[in-house]
Design a protein around this motif. Sequence first.
Motif, PDB file in Angstrom:
ATOM      1  N   SER A  28       0.962  -1.344  -0.057  1.00 32.30           N
ATOM      2  CA  SER A  28      -0.106  -0.152   0.043  1.00 32.30           C
ATOM      3  C   SER A  28       0.831   1.107  -0.153  1.00 32.30           C
ATOM      4  CB  SER A  28      -0.950  -0.145   1.050  1.00 32.30           C
ATOM      5  OG  SER A  28      -0.223   0.352   2.366  1.00 32.30           O
ATOM      6  N   PHE A  29       0.462   2.326  -0.621  1.00 31.50           N
ATOM      7  CA  PHE A  29       1.187   3.453  -0.756  1.00 31.50           C
ATOM      8  C   PHE A  29       1.555   4.156   0.518  1.00 31.50           C
ATOM      9  CE2 PHE A  29       1.595   8.093  -1.596  1.00 31.50           C
ATOM     10  CZ  PHE A  29       2.676   8.164  -2.525  1.00 31.50           C
ATOM     11  N   GLU A  30       0.763   3.968   1.354  1.00 31.52           N
ATOM     12  CA  GLU A  30       0.959   4.633   2.725  1.00 31.52           C
ATOM     13  C   GLU A  30       2.053   4.011   3.734  1.00 31.52           C
ATOM     14  OE1 GLU A  30      -2.308   3.475   2.155  1.00 31.52           O
ATOM     15  OE2 GLU A  30      -2.664   5.424   1.285  1.00 31.52           O
ATOM     16  N   GLU A  31       2.272   2.517   3.166  1.00 30.81           N
ATOM     17  CA  GLU A  31       3.152   1.919   4.098  1.00 30.81           C
ATOM     18  C   GLU A  31       4.475   1.711   3.313  1.00 30.81           C
ATOM     19  OE1 GLU A  31       1.743  -2.335   4.316  1.00 30.81           O
ATOM     20  OE2 GLU A  31      -0.009  -1.818   5.731  1.00 30.81           O
ATOM     21  N   ALA A  32       4.783   2.257   1.918  1.00 32.95           N
ATOM     22  CA  ALA A  32       5.641   1.951   1.169  1.00 32.95           C
ATOM     23  C   ALA A  32       6.935   2.877   1.567  1.00 32.95           C
ATOM     24  CB  ALA A  32       5.342   2.281  -0.390  1.00 32.95           C
ATOM     25  N   PHE A  33       6.531   4.043   2.449  1.00 37.35           N
ATOM     26  CA  PHE A  33       7.746   4.835   2.811  1.00 37.35           C
ATOM     27  C   PHE A  33       7.890   4.842   4.175  1.00 37.35           C
ATOM     28  CE2 PHE A  33       5.752   6.474  -1.202  1.00 37.35           C
ATOM     29  CZ  PHE A  33       7.086   6.563  -1.806  1.00 37.35           C
ATOM     30  N   THR A  34       7.051   3.734   4.953  1.00 40.58           N
ATOM     31  CA  THR A  34       7.416   3.536   6.499  1.00 40.58           C
ATOM     32  C   THR A  34       8.927   3.034   6.962  1.00 40.58           C
ATOM     33  OG1 THR A  34       6.428   1.384   6.686  1.00 40.58           O
ATOM     34  CG2 THR A  34       4.868   3.332   6.874  1.00 40.58           C
ATOM     35  N   PHE A  35       9.553   2.709   5.918  1.00 40.73           N
ATOM     36  CA  PHE A  35      10.961   2.070   6.531  1.00 40.73           C
ATOM     37  C   PHE A  35      11.835   3.219   6.459  1.00 40.73           C
ATOM     38  CE2 PHE A  35       8.608  -1.218   4.380  1.00 40.73           C
ATOM     39  CZ  PHE A  35       8.558  -2.410   5.374  1.00 40.73           C
ATOM     40  N   GLN A  36      11.520   4.404   6.147  1.00 38.35           N
ATOM     41  CA  GLN A  36      12.289   5.387   6.201  1.00 38.35           C
ATOM     42  C   GLN A  36      12.724   5.966   7.891  1.00 38.35           C
ATOM     43  OE1 GLN A  36      11.520   9.146   3.990  1.00 38.35           O
ATOM     44  NE2 GLN A  36       9.969   8.074   3.360  1.00 38.35           N
ATOM     45  N   GLU A  44      14.095   0.084  18.709  1.00 37.40           N
ATOM     46  CA  GLU A  44      13.222  -1.001  18.744  1.00 37.40           C
ATOM     47  C   GLU A  44      12.008  -1.016  17.252  1.00 37.40           C
ATOM     48  OE1 GLU A  44       9.439  -2.540  21.379  1.00 37.40           O
ATOM     49  OE2 GLU A  44      11.368  -2.489  22.407  1.00 37.40           O
ATOM     50  N   ASP A  45      11.452   0.189  17.193  1.00 40.37           N
ATOM     51  CA  ASP A  45      10.590   0.416  16.072  1.00 40.37           C
ATOM     52  C   ASP A  45      11.414   0.076  14.846  1.00 40.37           C
ATOM     53  OD1 ASP A  45       8.565   1.129  17.543  1.00 40.37           O
ATOM     54  OD2 ASP A  45       8.801   3.200  17.296  1.00 40.37           O
ATOM     55  N   GLU A  46      12.601   0.497  14.548  1.00 33.67           N
ATOM     56  CA  GLU A  46      13.307   0.398  13.311  1.00 33.67           C
ATOM     57  C   GLU A  46      13.678  -1.311  13.173  1.00 33.67           C
ATOM     58  OE1 GLU A  46      16.754   2.684  12.908  1.00 33.67           O
ATOM     59  OE2 GLU A  46      15.880   4.497  13.647  1.00 33.67           O
ATOM     60  N   ILE A  47      13.879  -2.012  14.141  1.00 35.03           N
ATOM     61  CA  ILE A  47      14.270  -3.470  14.297  1.00 35.03           C
ATOM     62  C   ILE A  47      12.945  -4.204  13.936  1.00 35.03           C
ATOM     63  CG2 ILE A  47      14.845  -5.470  15.587  1.00 35.03           C
ATOM     64  CD1 ILE A  47      16.707  -3.630  17.148  1.00 35.03           C
ATOM     65  N   ARG A  48      11.989  -3.686  14.533  1.00 39.22           N
ATOM     66  CA  ARG A  48      10.568  -4.196  14.063  1.00 39.22           C
ATOM     67  C   ARG A  48      10.083  -3.978  12.568  1.00 39.22           C
ATOM     68  NH1 ARG A  48       5.837  -2.031  13.610  1.00 39.22           N
ATOM     69  NH2 ARG A  48       6.298  -0.268  14.414  1.00 39.22           N
ATOM     70  N   LYS A  49      10.249  -2.896  12.155  1.00 44.70           N
ATOM     71  CA  LYS A  49      10.161  -2.561  10.997  1.00 44.70           C
ATOM     72  C   LYS A  49      10.955  -3.512   9.904  1.00 44.70           C
ATOM     73  CE  LYS A  49       8.183   1.821  11.459  1.00 44.70           C
ATOM     74  NZ  LYS A  49       8.369   3.472  11.258  1.00 44.70           N
ATOM     75  N   TRP A  54      11.563  -7.880   6.095  1.00 42.59           N
ATOM     76  CA  TRP A  54      12.383  -9.268   5.887  1.00 42.59           C
ATOM     77  C   TRP A  54      11.629 -10.399   5.813  1.00 42.59           C
ATOM     78  CZ3 TRP A  54      17.068 -10.731   4.258  1.00 42.59           C
ATOM     79  CH2 TRP A  54      17.083 -12.091   4.107  1.00 42.59           C
ATOM     80  N   ASP A  55      10.719 -10.372   6.731  1.00 39.72           N
ATOM     81  CA  ASP A  55       9.814 -11.610   6.904  1.00 39.72           C
ATOM     82  C   ASP A  55       8.860 -11.570   5.474  1.00 39.72           C
ATOM     83  OD1 ASP A  55      10.514 -12.188   9.136  1.00 39.72           O
ATOM     84  OD2 ASP A  55       8.828 -11.363  10.155  1.00 39.72           O
ATOM     85  N   ARG A  56       8.624 -10.217   5.066  1.00 36.55           N
ATOM     86  CA  ARG A  56       7.851 -10.137   3.723  1.00 36.55           C
ATOM     87  C   ARG A  56       8.443 -10.613   2.547  1.00 36.55           C
ATOM     88  NH1 ARG A  56       4.934  -4.810   3.448  1.00 36.55           N
ATOM     89  NH2 ARG A  56       7.035  -4.038   3.510  1.00 36.55           N
ATOM     90  N   GLU A  57       9.947 -10.145   2.497  1.00 32.97           N
ATOM     91  CA  GLU A  57      10.688 -10.536   1.295  1.00 32.97           C
ATOM     92  C   GLU A  57      10.828 -11.883   1.457  1.00 32.97           C
ATOM     93  OE1 GLU A  57      11.667  -8.623  -1.193  1.00 32.97           O
ATOM     94  OE2 GLU A  57      10.539  -7.196  -0.208  1.00 32.97           O
ATOM     95  N   VAL A  58      11.388 -12.599   2.429  1.00 32.37           N
ATOM     96  CA  VAL A  58      11.427 -14.056   2.532  1.00 32.37           C
ATOM     97  C   VAL A  58      10.317 -14.614   1.945  1.00 32.37           C
ATOM     98  CG1 VAL A  58      11.820 -15.908   3.849  1.00 32.37           C
ATOM     99  CG2 VAL A  58      13.343 -13.973   4.106  1.00 32.37           C
TER     100      VAL A  58
END
Length: 163
Positions: A28-36, A44-49, A54-58
């Motif tokens: 989703s467009f809203e989620e696409a840039f949340t990894f910034q 902790e938030d960065e590790i969770r994201k 990673w889980d999604r890619e695998v």
Amino acid sequence: MIIQLTGNVNYSITLDPTVWIFDDRKVSFEEAFTFQTTPEATEEDEIRKASEFWDREVYQQKLDPPVNKSISKYDKKKILEGTYVMPIHHFLKNAEIKDEANKALLVTESGDTTITLDELNQSLFLFSQDGKPLNQEGPVHVYFQDGSNKDQPIKGVKKIVID
């Protein structure tokens, strides 16, 4: 409504963004840039994201091609009303870009844009806005993963030539 991926690749491929709505790799467009990284983000938030990414890619690599197996009524409504992007790196891997390639030409009706292969590999292609294909200035708009062109994407990409 198709995009040709040609040039310095082992396999020229044709992309059809109209079928990506059924692809599990869409974001989703809203989620696409949340990894910034944001100043208020905690470690902790960065590790969770990163873990979720990673889980999604695998998971997505196990599905080739990943297609929604079953869609609930709620998910169907969400898909038909949502705005989605597709990471392009999946398709670049299939095209097998040759080692000597170093840039990509994005061909549009309003002029061509040259970007690096790294920028292309990190790009997201907007293909659905409010549940509808991009008929005007489409078939896709190109956004960089870092969000640097979020307000001014490359619109109307009709062909990608790897050079």
